[in-house]
Design a protein around this motif. Structure first.
Motif, PDB file in Angstrom:
ATOM      1  N   THR A  20     -14.654   3.419 -21.222  1.00 56.43           N
ATOM      2  CA  THR A  20     -13.720   3.043 -20.163  1.00 56.43           C
ATOM      3  C   THR A  20     -14.407   3.091 -18.811  1.00 56.43           C
ATOM      4  O   THR A  20     -15.244   3.972 -18.557  1.00 56.43           O
ATOM      5  CB  THR A  20     -12.512   4.010 -20.135  1.00 56.43           C
ATOM      6  N   PHE A  21     -14.034   2.132 -17.958  1.00 54.34           N
ATOM      7  CA  PHE A  21     -14.522   2.136 -16.582  1.00 54.34           C
ATOM      8  C   PHE A  21     -13.367   1.801 -15.644  1.00 54.34           C
ATOM      9  O   PHE A  21     -12.649   0.825 -15.845  1.00 54.34           O
ATOM     10  CB  PHE A  21     -15.647   1.103 -16.398  1.00 54.34           C
ATOM     11  N   PHE A  22     -13.162   2.645 -14.617  1.00 55.27           N
ATOM     12  CA  PHE A  22     -12.130   2.430 -13.605  1.00 55.27           C
ATOM     13  C   PHE A  22     -12.795   2.300 -12.233  1.00 55.27           C
ATOM     14  O   PHE A  22     -13.809   2.955 -11.963  1.00 55.27           O
ATOM     15  CB  PHE A  22     -11.154   3.620 -13.515  1.00 55.27           C
ATOM     16  N   LEU A  61      -8.304  -4.975  -1.668  1.00 57.77           N
ATOM     17  CA  LEU A  61      -6.950  -4.417  -1.510  1.00 57.77           C
ATOM     18  C   LEU A  61      -6.970  -3.114  -0.711  1.00 57.77           C
ATOM     19  O   LEU A  61      -5.990  -2.756  -0.062  1.00 57.77           O
ATOM     20  CB  LEU A  61      -6.309  -4.169  -2.876  1.00 57.77           C
ATOM     21  N   ASN A  62      -8.061  -2.368  -0.822  1.00 63.28           N
ATOM     22  CA  ASN A  62      -8.216  -1.130  -0.081  1.00 63.28           C
ATOM     23  C   ASN A  62      -7.083  -0.148  -0.369  1.00 63.28           C
ATOM     24  O   ASN A  62      -6.369   0.303   0.520  1.00 63.28           O
ATOM     25  CB  ASN A  62      -8.302  -1.411   1.430  1.00 63.28           C
ATOM     26  N   ILE A  63      -6.919   0.183  -1.657  1.00 62.57           N
ATOM     27  CA  ILE A  63      -5.899   1.147  -2.067  1.00 62.57           C
ATOM     28  C   ILE A  63      -6.583   2.339  -2.733  1.00 62.57           C
ATOM     29  O   ILE A  63      -7.748   2.267  -3.126  1.00 62.57           O
ATOM     30  CB  ILE A  63      -4.869   0.517  -3.026  1.00 62.57           C
ATOM     31  N   THR A  64      -5.849   3.443  -2.865  1.00 57.29           N
ATOM     32  CA  THR A  64      -6.439   4.653  -3.452  1.00 57.29           C
ATOM     33  C   THR A  64      -6.381   4.654  -4.970  1.00 57.29           C
ATOM     34  O   THR A  64      -7.198   5.304  -5.621  1.00 57.29           O
ATOM     35  CB  THR A  64      -5.736   5.914  -2.918  1.00 57.29           C
ATOM     36  N   ALA A  65      -5.395   3.949  -5.539  1.00 57.36           N
ATOM     37  CA  ALA A  65      -5.273   3.891  -6.996  1.00 57.36           C
ATOM     38  C   ALA A  65      -6.305   2.917  -7.569  1.00 57.36           C
ATOM     39  O   ALA A  65      -6.810   2.042  -6.865  1.00 57.36           O
ATOM     40  CB  ALA A  65      -3.868   3.453  -7.389  1.00 57.36           C
ATOM     41  N   PHE A  66      -6.597   3.067  -8.841  1.00 65.09           N
ATOM     42  CA  PHE A  66      -7.508   2.130  -9.489  1.00 65.09           C
ATOM     43  C   PHE A  66      -6.901   0.732  -9.480  1.00 65.09           C
ATOM     44  O   PHE A  66      -5.741   0.545  -9.871  1.00 65.09           O
ATOM     45  CB  PHE A  66      -7.784   2.553 -10.934  1.00 65.09           C
ATOM     46  N   ARG A  97       0.818  -1.217   0.000  1.00 68.07           N
ATOM     47  CA  ARG A  97       0.000   0.000   0.000  1.00 68.07           C
ATOM     48  C   ARG A  97       0.854   1.271   0.000  1.00 68.07           C
ATOM     49  O   ARG A  97       0.324   2.366  -0.210  1.00 68.07           O
ATOM     50  CB  ARG A  97      -0.928  -0.001   1.211  1.00 68.07           C
ATOM     51  N   ALA A  98       2.160   1.125   0.226  1.00 70.00           N
ATOM     52  CA  ALA A  98       3.047   2.294   0.271  1.00 70.00           C
ATOM     53  C   ALA A  98       3.731   2.557  -1.060  1.00 70.00           C
ATOM     54  O   ALA A  98       4.350   3.607  -1.242  1.00 70.00           O
ATOM     55  CB  ALA A  98       4.103   2.101   1.358  1.00 70.00           C
ATOM     56  N   ILE A  99       3.620   1.607  -2.025  1.00 71.93           N
ATOM     57  CA  ILE A  99       4.338   1.772  -3.277  1.00 71.93           C
ATOM     58  C   ILE A  99       3.540   2.606  -4.274  1.00 71.93           C
ATOM     59  O   ILE A  99       2.334   2.815  -4.127  1.00 71.93           O
ATOM     60  CB  ILE A  99       4.705   0.403  -3.901  1.00 71.93           C
ATOM     61  N   TYR A 100       4.237   3.070  -5.272  1.00 76.54           N
ATOM     62  CA  TYR A 100       3.669   3.920  -6.317  1.00 76.54           C
ATOM     63  C   TYR A 100       2.389   3.326  -6.902  1.00 76.54           C
ATOM     64  O   TYR A 100       1.376   4.008  -7.063  1.00 76.54           O
ATOM     65  CB  TYR A 100       4.733   4.125  -7.401  1.00 76.54           C
ATOM     66  N   SER A 101       2.425   2.035  -7.224  1.00 72.29           N
ATOM     67  CA  SER A 101       1.307   1.404  -7.922  1.00 72.29           C
ATOM     68  C   SER A 101      -0.015   1.544  -7.182  1.00 72.29           C
ATOM     69  O   SER A 101      -1.079   1.662  -7.798  1.00 72.29           O
ATOM     70  CB  SER A 101       1.604  -0.082  -8.138  1.00 72.29           C
ATOM     71  N   ALA A 102       0.039   1.535  -5.859  1.00 69.40           N
ATOM     72  CA  ALA A 102      -1.179   1.513  -5.047  1.00 69.40           C
ATOM     73  C   ALA A 102      -1.745   2.894  -4.748  1.00 69.40           C
ATOM     74  O   ALA A 102      -2.857   2.999  -4.233  1.00 69.40           O
ATOM     75  CB  ALA A 102      -0.893   0.789  -3.727  1.00 69.40           C
ATOM     76  N   ASN A 103      -1.003   3.933  -5.086  1.00 66.61           N
ATOM     77  CA  ASN A 103      -1.385   5.274  -4.640  1.00 66.61           C
ATOM     78  C   ASN A 103      -1.753   6.192  -5.803  1.00 66.61           C
ATOM     79  O   ASN A 103      -0.908   6.524  -6.640  1.00 66.61           O
ATOM     80  CB  ASN A 103      -0.234   5.891  -3.841  1.00 66.61           C
ATOM     81  N   LYS A 104      -3.007   6.596  -5.815  1.00 67.84           N
ATOM     82  CA  LYS A 104      -3.490   7.486  -6.859  1.00 67.84           C
ATOM     83  C   LYS A 104      -2.738   8.807  -6.846  1.00 67.84           C
ATOM     84  O   LYS A 104      -2.410   9.360  -7.908  1.00 67.84           O
ATOM     85  CB  LYS A 104      -4.982   7.727  -6.671  1.00 67.84           C
ATOM     86  N   GLU A 105      -2.431   9.313  -5.643  1.00 67.89           N
ATOM     87  CA  GLU A 105      -1.749  10.601  -5.529  1.00 67.89           C
ATOM     88  C   GLU A 105      -0.312  10.567  -6.046  1.00 67.89           C
ATOM     89  O   GLU A 105       0.279  11.605  -6.337  1.00 67.89           O
ATOM     90  CB  GLU A 105      -1.766  11.096  -4.079  1.00 67.89           C
ATOM     91  N   MET A 106       0.248   9.360  -6.174  1.00 71.23           N
ATOM     92  CA  MET A 106       1.594   9.203  -6.714  1.00 71.23           C
ATOM     93  C   MET A 106       1.563   8.871  -8.215  1.00 71.23           C
ATOM     94  O   MET A 106       2.590   8.628  -8.831  1.00 71.23           O
ATOM     95  CB  MET A 106       2.346   8.096  -5.951  1.00 71.23           C
TER      96      MET A 106
END
Length: 305
Positions: free
Chosen positions: A193-195, A201-206, A157-166
Motif C-alpha cells: 500500500t502507498f498513501f 488540493l493541499n489537504i491534510t488527508a490522503f 478543505r473544511a469537510i471530513y473527507s479533506a482532514n486527516k485529523e477528522m
C-alpha cells in the motif's frame, strides 16, 4: 415496518427513500443528538433518547452518523439484539476495542450488514457471474473524482473527507473499490500500500491511495484519488480469453472492445436494491452478507500501510 435511524445526513435520506419504496407505511424514527435538532424529512419522527422507543418493536436500526461515532453507537445498541444496517466505513480506526466489539456482535449472533451498495450495481453483479471459472491474469481498478465538486458551495478543505485529523481520506471515502474487489476475488494473500497527499488540493488527508493485492495467479492494482476533474470509475480484468472493461459510471461491460452488457440504471438505484436485500435476506432469513466481521477484515486491508 419500524426503523430507527441514527444520523440523519444526506446518506440517511437516501436510505429513507429506499425504505419508503419498499414500504410506504414504514414508521421511521430518527435519534437526534440534541433537543435543538429537528428533522427536515417529512414523516420522520424525532426521538432524543432510546428510552423514547420500545426497542423490541423495531425491525432494524440504521447507523449513519459520523464514522468516528460508530464504535460508541454500536456498543450502546449491543444489548438490544436488533439487526444493524451500518453505513460504511465500519470504524474510523482499528483497535483492540473495535475487534472486541466485532467479536461480541458475532458471539451474540446479531444480524449485521455494512452498507457497500456497489455490490448491487448491475455491471458488477454481471461481472461476478461472468468471471466464474475464468483464468484471471491481471486486475486494474481506478476511481478518480474531484473533491471540490462533492459538495458545491462548501469549503472542501473544511469537510471530513479533506482532514486527516477528522479521520478523512480517499482510502476511507472510496473503500467501495476495496470492498468489491474483496467481494469478487476474496482475501489477498499479500498486500502492498502507498498513501500520499501531495496534490494541488493541499489537504491534510490522503488524496491518493495505491493498493497492490496479490492473489494466487494474479495481482490487483487499485488506485484511488480526489483530484481528477473528469471522473473515472472502472475495473479492467485481463483474462485468458480477453479483457473485460467495466465502467461503473456507465453501468456497462465490454469484452475486447465490444459491449456485452449495459444498463440505464445508475449508482443511486442501488440504494433501493440494497435495502430490499437487507430486509428480505439478512433481517428475515438471517443470511450473512458483508457482516460486521467481513467489513472489519476489509477495513483492516484499507487502513494497512
Amino acid at each position: 415496518m419500524k426503523v430507527l435511524i441514527i444520523g440523519l445526513g444526506s446518506i440517511a435520506k437516501k436510505h429513507i427513500d429506499a425504505i419508503r419504496k419498499l414500504d410506504q407505511f414504514a414508521e421511521i424514527f430518527a435519534l437526534r443528538s440534541s433537543l435543538n435538532s429537528k428533522s427536515d424529512v417529512v414523516g420522520v419522527t424525532d426521538v432524543y433518547s432510546l428510552n423514547d422507543l420500545k426497542m423490541s418493536d423495531l425491525d432494524f436500526i440504521i447507523i449513519s452518523n459520523p464514522t468516528s461515532e460508530h464504535f460508541s453507537t454500536i456498543k450502546q445498541l449491543l444489548e438490544f439484539d436488533i439487526p444493524l444496517f451500518i453505513e460504511k466505513p465500519l470504524f474510523s480506526d482499528i483497535t483492540e476495542d473495535t475487534q472486541c466489539l466485532v467479536d461480541q456482535i458475532e458471539n451474540k449472533n446479531i444480524k449485521t450488514y455494512v452498507a457497500c451498495n456497489l455490490r448491487f450495481l448491475e455491471c458488477l453483479q454481471q461481472l461476478k457471474e461472468i468471471i466464474k471459472g475464468k483464468v484471471v491474469n491481471e486486475v486494474n481498478v481506478y476511481c478518480g473524482s474531484y473533491l471540490p465538486n462533492w459538495r458545491p458551495g462548501a469549503n472542501f478543505r473544511a469537510i471530513y473527507s479533506a482532514n486527516k485529523e477528522m479521520g478523512g481520506g480517499v482510502h476511507i471515502d472510496l473503500i467501495h473499490e476495496l470492498d468489491y474487489v474483496y467481494w469478487l476475488f476474496g482475501n489477498p494473500v499479500k498486500t502492498q500500500t502507498f498513501f500520499s497527499n501531495n496534490s494541488s488540493l493541499n489537504i491534510t488527508a490522503f488524496d491518493y491511495a495505491n493498493y497492490l493485492w496479490i492473489y494466487e495467479g494474479f495481482s490487483a492494482s487499485i488506485i484511488l484519488n480526489y483530484y481528477r476533474k473528469d471522473s473515472k470509475r472502472t475495473i479492467e480484468i485481463v483474462t485468458e480469453e480477453g479483457t473485460y472493461n467495466v465502467d461503473l459510471l456507465k453501468n456497462s461491460i465490454e469484452l475486447n472492445g465490444d459491449v456485452i452488457f449495459i444498463s440505464d440504471n445508475k449508482i443511486i438505484d442501488t440504494y433501493t436494491k440494497q435495502i430490499n436485500f437487507f430486509v428480505e435476506n439478512v433481517v428475515k432469513k438471517g443470511e450473512k452478507f458483508n457482516t460486521i466481521t467481513e467489513a472489519n477484515t476489509i477495513l483492516k486491508l484499507c487502513m494497512k500501510d
